[in-house]
Design a protein around this motif. Sequence first.
Motif, PDB file in Angstrom:
ATOM      1  N   GLU A 255     -43.120  24.403  97.160  1.00 58.97           N
ATOM      2  CA  GLU A 255     -42.898  23.184  96.384  1.00 58.97           C
ATOM      3  C   GLU A 255     -42.180  22.118  97.205  1.00 58.97           C
ATOM      4  O   GLU A 255     -41.216  22.400  97.919  1.00 58.97           O
ATOM      5  CB  GLU A 255     -42.075  23.553  95.140  1.00 58.97           C
TER       6      GLU A 255
ATOM      7  N   PRO B  27     -44.962  29.030  90.198  1.00 62.01           N
ATOM      8  CA  PRO B  27     -46.069  28.067  90.145  1.00 62.01           C
ATOM      9  C   PRO B  27     -46.076  27.203  88.890  1.00 62.01           C
ATOM     10  O   PRO B  27     -46.385  26.004  88.945  1.00 62.01           O
ATOM     11  CB  PRO B  27     -47.312  28.965  90.209  1.00 62.01           C
TER      12      PRO B  27
ATOM     13  N   ASP C  55     -45.406  29.182  94.731  1.00 65.32           N
ATOM     14  CA  ASP C  55     -45.829  27.910  95.318  1.00 65.32           C
ATOM     15  C   ASP C  55     -44.791  27.405  96.311  1.00 65.32           C
ATOM     16  O   ASP C  55     -43.578  27.538  96.073  1.00 65.32           O
ATOM     17  CB  ASP C  55     -45.996  26.844  94.229  1.00 65.32           C
TER      18      ASP C  55
ATOM     19  N   TRP D  88     -50.474  22.008 104.939  1.00 62.15           N
ATOM     20  CA  TRP D  88     -49.785  23.083 105.651  1.00 62.15           C
ATOM     21  C   TRP D  88     -50.172  23.154 107.126  1.00 62.15           C
ATOM     22  O   TRP D  88     -50.726  24.141 107.602  1.00 62.15           O
ATOM     23  CB  TRP D  88     -49.999  24.420 104.962  1.00 62.15           C
TER      24      TRP D  88
ATOM     25  N   MET E 101     -39.795  27.875  97.923  1.00 58.99           N
ATOM     26  CA  MET E 101     -40.736  28.701  97.178  1.00 58.99           C
ATOM     27  C   MET E 101     -40.268  28.813  95.729  1.00 58.99           C
ATOM     28  O   MET E 101     -39.118  29.171  95.463  1.00 58.99           O
ATOM     29  CB  MET E 101     -40.842  30.098  97.801  1.00 58.99           C
TER      30      MET E 101
ATOM     31  N   GLY F 133     -47.805  35.262  92.258  1.00 65.21           N
ATOM     32  CA  GLY F 133     -47.910  34.170  93.214  1.00 65.21           C
ATOM     33  C   GLY F 133     -46.649  33.317  93.245  1.00 65.21           C
ATOM     34  O   GLY F 133     -45.806  33.363  92.339  1.00 65.21           O
TER      35      GLY F 133
ATOM     36  N   ARG G 163     -46.741  26.771 105.199  1.00 63.41           N
ATOM     37  CA  ARG G 163     -46.570  27.595 104.003  1.00 63.41           C
ATOM     38  C   ARG G 163     -46.123  29.003 104.380  1.00 63.41           C
ATOM     39  O   ARG G 163     -45.225  29.579 103.748  1.00 63.41           O
ATOM     40  CB  ARG G 163     -47.858  27.655 103.183  1.00 63.41           C
TER      41      ARG G 163
ATOM     42  N   ASN H 128     -43.680  24.368  89.274  1.00 65.02           N
ATOM     43  CA  ASN H 128     -44.186  23.378  90.218  1.00 65.02           C
ATOM     44  C   ASN H 128     -45.194  22.450  89.535  1.00 65.02           C
ATOM     45  O   ASN H 128     -45.147  21.223  89.699  1.00 65.02           O
ATOM     46  CB  ASN H 128     -44.836  24.091  91.408  1.00 65.02           C
ATOM     47  N   ARG H 129     -46.073  23.029  88.745  1.00 61.70           N
ATOM     48  CA  ARG H 129     -47.074  22.219  88.065  1.00 61.70           C
ATOM     49  C   ARG H 129     -46.464  21.371  86.946  1.00 61.70           C
ATOM     50  O   ARG H 129     -46.906  20.238  86.700  1.00 61.70           O
ATOM     51  CB  ARG H 129     -48.182  23.118  87.517  1.00 61.70           C
TER      52      ARG H 129
END
Length: 259
Positions: free
Chosen positions: A167, A203, A165, A104, A200, A163, A115, A206-207
């Motif tokens: 991505e 999370p 992420d 970032w 965005m 939260g 970010r 994204n994982r």
Amino acid sequence: MRQRIFSTLFALLAIFIVMNVTGIWPQFYDGLRQGVDYATSQEGRDLFESDLENAGEVPGAQAPAPSAPVGADHLAARATLETLTVKGKAAKTGYTREQFGPAWSDVDRNGCDTRNDILARDLVDETFKPGTNDCVVLTGTLPYEPYKGGTNVAFERGSKDNGLDAEHIVALGNAWISGAQQLDQATRTAFANDPLNLVMVDPGQNRAKGDRNAAEWLPKNTAYRCDYVSRQIEVKAKYSLAVTQPEKDAMTKVLDSCQ
């Protein structure tokens, strides 16, 4: 003389018919009733020109906005896909996050890291950390989370439950084995911080994606898959990255379903 009179009357009748059909006559007639001198006064000439411009318009109605071709971006993505190099995956040897620069970075020199730039771009009703010149986003709402399809998703910095992420639509690991290892450090850093390649998301999604390509993973939200694949193609074209044959086949299948 009689023939001239008839010719004049016929011409006036023709003018009246044209003015009535085009909608000018009612406005012209109202002007006459109000005493407007269309022949000699500037006001009359201006009103007549306005009548001509507004002929046929319905009072209070708005002209329809021009419509864009349906699926134009997806059609462009299909054409761009045909320009991408197709080859097998390269080895992942040598890949680290640091190959794409510090996480970032502030590549656009606006005083905020990438970010926070993407958070500020994608969220609404943001609040910022005091003393950061509206840079560090503390809270906000994501109107539409594209990977799961959720709406009005709350974000709170540091919160485990709220939260989000930032991505990479084309994952860094996938970029590396698709040709990014041949790019210089500055270009890889630009790639990792390019707003075109960032969104965005949830999370967990994204994982779950990790470094997988479109043949190996697609968003759970099927309504976003056309945009997702189209964006991947645009990013890969921008940075001269390749696709595998299964990846291209998967992208083509998705684009075939786009409206």
